[in-house]
Design an enzyme around this catalytic site. Structure first.
Site, PDB file in Angstrom:
ATOM      1  N   ALA A   1       0.797  -1.238   0.000  1.00 44.07           N
ATOM      2  CA  ALA A   1       0.000   0.000   0.000  1.00 44.07           C
ATOM      3  C   ALA A   1       0.829   1.287   0.000  1.00 44.07           C
ATOM      4  O   ALA A   1       0.317   2.347  -0.358  1.00 44.07           O
ATOM      5  CB  ALA A   1      -0.938  -0.002   1.204  1.00 44.07           C
ATOM      6  N   ALA A   2       2.099   1.186   0.389  1.00 40.35           N
ATOM      7  CA  ALA A   2       2.928   2.394   0.428  1.00 40.35           C
ATOM      8  C   ALA A   2       3.714   2.591  -0.859  1.00 40.35           C
ATOM      9  O   ALA A   2       4.390   3.607  -1.039  1.00 40.35           O
ATOM     10  CB  ALA A   2       3.891   2.324   1.615  1.00 40.35           C
TER      11      ALA A   2
ATOM     12  N   THR B   1       5.120  -7.618 -11.874  1.00 40.67           N
ATOM     13  CA  THR B   1       5.825  -8.144 -13.045  1.00 40.67           C
ATOM     14  C   THR B   1       7.155  -8.770 -12.608  1.00 40.67           C
ATOM     15  O   THR B   1       7.548  -8.666 -11.451  1.00 40.67           O
ATOM     16  CB  THR B   1       6.080  -7.028 -14.079  1.00 40.67           C
ATOM     17  OG1 THR B   1       6.887  -6.014 -13.459  1.00 40.67           O
ATOM     18  CG2 THR B   1       4.782  -6.423 -14.569  1.00 40.67           C
TER      19      THR B   1
ATOM     20  N   SER C   1      -2.008  -9.655 -14.997  1.00 39.69           N
ATOM     21  CA  SER C   1      -1.619  -9.046 -16.267  1.00 39.69           C
ATOM     22  C   SER C   1      -0.415  -8.144 -16.063  1.00 39.69           C
ATOM     23  O   SER C   1      -0.340  -7.427 -15.056  1.00 39.69           O
ATOM     24  CB  SER C   1      -2.784  -8.224 -16.834  1.00 39.69           C
ATOM     25  OG  SER C   1      -2.366  -7.583 -18.031  1.00 39.69           O
TER      26      SER C   1
ATOM     27  N   HIS D   1      11.065   3.068 -19.018  1.00 42.36           N
ATOM     28  CA  HIS D   1      10.427   3.276 -17.712  1.00 42.36           C
ATOM     29  C   HIS D   1      11.333   4.122 -16.810  1.00 42.36           C
ATOM     30  O   HIS D   1      12.530   4.265 -17.077  1.00 42.36           O
ATOM     31  CB  HIS D   1      10.171   1.935 -17.017  1.00 42.36           C
ATOM     32  CG  HIS D   1       8.956   1.224 -17.521  1.00 42.36           C
ATOM     33  ND1 HIS D   1       8.978   0.414 -18.624  1.00 42.36           N
ATOM     34  CD2 HIS D   1       7.666   1.222 -17.071  1.00 42.36           C
ATOM     35  CE1 HIS D   1       7.762  -0.080 -18.835  1.00 42.36           C
ATOM     36  NE2 HIS D   1       6.947   0.407 -17.912  1.00 42.36           N
ATOM     37  N   HIS D   2      10.759   4.564 -15.701  1.00 41.98           N
ATOM     38  CA  HIS D   2      11.446   5.364 -14.677  1.00 41.98           C
ATOM     39  C   HIS D   2      12.674   4.647 -14.100  1.00 41.98           C
ATOM     40  O   HIS D   2      12.804   3.433 -14.213  1.00 41.98           O
ATOM     41  CB  HIS D   2      10.470   5.701 -13.550  1.00 41.98           C
ATOM     42  CG  HIS D   2       9.809   4.479 -12.955  1.00 41.98           C
ATOM     43  ND1 HIS D   2      10.361   3.789 -11.910  1.00 41.98           N
ATOM     44  CD2 HIS D   2       8.664   3.825 -13.278  1.00 41.98           C
ATOM     45  CE1 HIS D   2       9.585   2.765 -11.599  1.00 41.98           C
ATOM     46  NE2 HIS D   2       8.535   2.766 -12.422  1.00 41.98           N
TER      47      HIS D   2
ATOM     48  N   LYS E   1      12.546   1.275 -11.704  1.00 40.90           N
ATOM     49  CA  LYS E   1      12.031  -0.044 -12.111  1.00 40.90           C
ATOM     50  C   LYS E   1      13.114  -1.110 -11.975  1.00 40.90           C
ATOM     51  O   LYS E   1      14.262  -0.894 -12.374  1.00 40.90           O
ATOM     52  CB  LYS E   1      11.490   0.022 -13.552  1.00 40.90           C
ATOM     53  CG  LYS E   1      10.831  -1.283 -13.972  1.00 40.90           C
ATOM     54  CD  LYS E   1       9.898  -1.102 -15.160  1.00 40.90           C
ATOM     55  CE  LYS E   1       9.268  -2.417 -15.563  1.00 40.90           C
ATOM     56  NZ  LYS E   1       8.415  -3.014 -14.526  1.00 40.90           N
TER      57      LYS E   1
ATOM     58  N   GLY F   1       6.962  -6.045 -17.915  1.00 46.36           N
ATOM     59  CA  GLY F   1       5.865  -7.000 -18.092  1.00 46.36           C
ATOM     60  C   GLY F   1       5.031  -6.653 -19.314  1.00 46.36           C
ATOM     61  O   GLY F   1       4.533  -7.540 -20.023  1.00 46.36           O
ATOM     62  N   THR F   2       4.903  -5.375 -19.584  1.00 46.39           N
ATOM     63  CA  THR F   2       4.118  -4.947 -20.752  1.00 46.39           C
ATOM     64  C   THR F   2       4.825  -5.313 -22.055  1.00 46.39           C
ATOM     65  O   THR F   2       4.194  -5.769 -23.011  1.00 46.39           O
ATOM     66  CB  THR F   2       3.888  -3.421 -20.689  1.00 46.39           C
ATOM     67  OG1 THR F   2       3.281  -3.129 -19.454  1.00 46.39           O
ATOM     68  CG2 THR F   2       3.020  -2.944 -21.833  1.00 46.39           C
TER      69      THR F   2
HETATM   70  P1  NAD Z   1       7.188  -0.010  -5.520  1.00 44.79           P
HETATM   71  O1  NAD Z   1       8.528  -0.537  -5.152  1.00 44.79           O
HETATM   72  O2  NAD Z   1       6.943   1.466  -5.466  1.00 44.79           O
HETATM   73  O3  NAD Z   1       6.054  -0.709  -4.606  1.00 44.79           O
HETATM   74  C1  NAD Z   1       6.051  -2.050  -4.217  1.00 44.79           C
HETATM   75  C2  NAD Z   1       5.583  -2.082  -2.761  1.00 44.79           C
HETATM   76  O4  NAD Z   1       5.353  -3.446  -2.380  1.00 44.79           O
HETATM   77  C3  NAD Z   1       6.624  -1.501  -1.776  1.00 44.79           C
HETATM   78  O5  NAD Z   1       6.005  -0.504  -0.978  1.00 44.79           O
HETATM   79  C4  NAD Z   1       7.051  -2.710  -0.973  1.00 44.79           C
HETATM   80  O6  NAD Z   1       7.396  -2.399   0.368  1.00 44.79           O
HETATM   81  C5  NAD Z   1       5.787  -3.575  -1.040  1.00 44.79           C
HETATM   82  N1  NAD Z   1       6.048  -4.975  -0.710  1.00 44.79           N
HETATM   83  C6  NAD Z   1       7.077  -5.773  -1.121  1.00 44.79           C
HETATM   84  N2  NAD Z   1       6.984  -6.976  -0.537  1.00 44.79           N
HETATM   85  C7  NAD Z   1       5.869  -6.955   0.241  1.00 44.79           C
HETATM   86  C8  NAD Z   1       5.252  -7.902   1.111  1.00 44.79           C
HETATM   87  N3  NAD Z   1       5.754  -9.134   1.276  1.00 44.79           N
HETATM   88  N4  NAD Z   1       4.129  -7.531   1.763  1.00 44.79           N
HETATM   89  C9  NAD Z   1       3.591  -6.295   1.590  1.00 44.79           C
HETATM   90  N5  NAD Z   1       4.147  -5.347   0.790  1.00 44.79           N
HETATM   91  C10 NAD Z   1       5.267  -5.682   0.130  1.00 44.79           C
HETATM   92  O7  NAD Z   1       6.893  -0.566  -6.984  1.00 44.79           O
HETATM   93  P2  NAD Z   1       5.745  -0.094  -8.012  1.00 44.79           P
HETATM   94  O8  NAD Z   1       6.320   0.861  -8.983  1.00 44.79           O
HETATM   95  O9  NAD Z   1       4.508   0.278  -7.250  1.00 44.79           O
HETATM   96  O10 NAD Z   1       5.512  -1.460  -8.815  1.00 44.79           O
HETATM   97  C11 NAD Z   1       5.100  -2.633  -8.137  1.00 44.79           C
HETATM   98  C12 NAD Z   1       4.958  -3.766  -9.160  1.00 44.79           C
HETATM   99  O11 NAD Z   1       3.873  -3.473 -10.046  1.00 44.79           O
HETATM  100  C13 NAD Z   1       6.191  -3.952 -10.070  1.00 44.79           C
HETATM  101  O12 NAD Z   1       6.352  -5.340 -10.327  1.00 44.79           O
HETATM  102  C14 NAD Z   1       5.795  -3.206 -11.334  1.00 44.79           C
HETATM  103  O13 NAD Z   1       6.487  -3.654 -12.483  1.00 44.79           O
HETATM  104  C15 NAD Z   1       4.333  -3.558 -11.390  1.00 44.79           C
HETATM  105  N6  NAD Z   1       3.485  -2.679 -12.230  1.00 44.79           N
HETATM  106  C16 NAD Z   1       2.510  -3.307 -12.948  1.00 44.79           C
HETATM  107  C17 NAD Z   1       1.608  -2.567 -13.697  1.00 44.79           C
HETATM  108  C18 NAD Z   1       0.480  -3.284 -14.410  1.00 44.79           C
HETATM  109  O14 NAD Z   1      -0.381  -2.626 -15.015  1.00 44.79           O
HETATM  110  N7  NAD Z   1       0.434  -4.623 -14.334  1.00 44.79           N
HETATM  111  C19 NAD Z   1       1.716  -1.170 -13.732  1.00 44.79           C
HETATM  112  C20 NAD Z   1       2.715  -0.553 -12.980  1.00 44.79           C
HETATM  113  C21 NAD Z   1       3.602  -1.330 -12.218  1.00 44.79           C
END
Ligand code: NAD
Length: 280
Positions: A21-22, A112, A134, A168-169, A172, A178-179
């Protein structure tokens, strides 16, 4: 009109737990769930040791207090929810898939970078749970995948080479995105080939000439780019480019909430965003 004039049942909102959530996506998910009718934030979970434990999930996401404190124990949160929104890490998503299956609640996975082994475990959990997974939850990219599949089918491999470019930023952690892999898979389906056996993920040094029918990937990382993807179909004397530019993470978050609402009450199985959007 008074409240007794209709026999409609009260709106039964879907209670959703946001794990991670953070995170960047986690915060976008909290904002989306909070604003989309039919859904409410039922819980917010972060990893043990996160500096955000105990904070209100709404405050952190910039929408003000929603009375949902971020905790580190998924089990009690899952027990009182109807679904989970999960954009975390591969190891965490595999673990959450087991818990969601036990709780018999819908699990939307946007994470992803999952390995073949991770995907096999998620597939196993889908025997008991309704999972939507997805690499991209946006309407635009899923429509693009349909177009890529059509183009790859229409244009012969001897005449047109397929290359996928993504940016991407700087934060990543996995590549190709994944896309990009989702788009590569669509191209492979169009060509009637297996992506794993035909993809070129990296080029460096004296690579030799391009192998006919292969699908190439190129990765850029930098700044704050939310997600840019181009699929180039390069022929002799002409080139087609099919592209998508994500400007705001809200598109993925809205798609994830839509997937959860769609999954509610649906029979167990592993579904894709194309199923949710009716694009299959
Ligand atoms: P991020 O690092 O900002 O956020 C991930 C969060 O998950 C962190 O806050 C981390 O502390 C938390 N986390 C990790 N392990 C955990 C656990 N065991 N329990 C609870 N929380 C946990 O990353 P992001 O940019 O938000 O991306 C997250 C994922 O989503 C990546 O794999 C990214 O590639 C993917 N993503 C997918 C899509 C889509 O449309 N499918 C779009 C954007 C990002």
């Amino acid at each position: 009109m008074n409240g007794t004039a209709t026999n409609d049942p009260p709106v039964n909102e879907m209670g959703l737990v946001v794990v991670g959530a953070a995170g960047r996506m986690g915060q976008a998910l909290i904002r989306a769930v909070h604003t989309i009718p039919g859904a409410r934030v039922a819980g917010a979970v972060e990893r043990a040791g996160s500096p955000h434990l105990g904070k209100d999930a709404g405050e952190l996401a910039g929408i003000g207090n929603i009375d949902v404190a971020i905790g580190d124990d998924p089990l009690p949160a899952f027990a009182k929810a109807d679904g989970v929104l999960d954009f975390t890490s591969p190891a965490a998503s595999v673990e959450f898939a087991g818990y969601a299956a036990q709780a018999r609640i819908a699990h939307v996975i946007g994470t992803t970078g999952c390995s073949t082994d991770d995907n096999a475990k998620i597939q196993a959990a889908a025997r008991h749970a309704t999972i939507v997974k997805s690499g991209n939850m946006s309407l635009g990219v899923n429509l693009l995948a349909v177009l890529v599949e059509q183009a790859a089918r229409a244009l012969d491999a001897d005449d047109f080479d397929i290359e996928i470019l993504e940016m991407h930023h700087r934060h990543k952690v996995d590549a190709p995105s994944g896309t990009a892999l989702l788009l590569g898979e669509a191209a492979a389906v169009g060509r009637g080939i297996d992506l794993d056996g035909n993809s070129v993920r990296v080029r460096d040094g004296h690579t030799g000439v391009r192998r006919t029918g292969s699908i190439g990937f190129a990765t850029l990382r930098g700044g704050s780019v939310v997600g840019d993807h181009s699929v180039v179909l390069a022929g002799i004397g002409e080139r087609i480019t099919l592209a998508h530019h994500a400007e705001d993470r809200a598109i993925f978050a809205r798609g994830a909430v839509k997937a959860a609402l769609w999954a509610r009450g649906r029979k167990p199985g592993l579904y894709s965003m194309r199923d949710v959007l009716g694009l299959n």
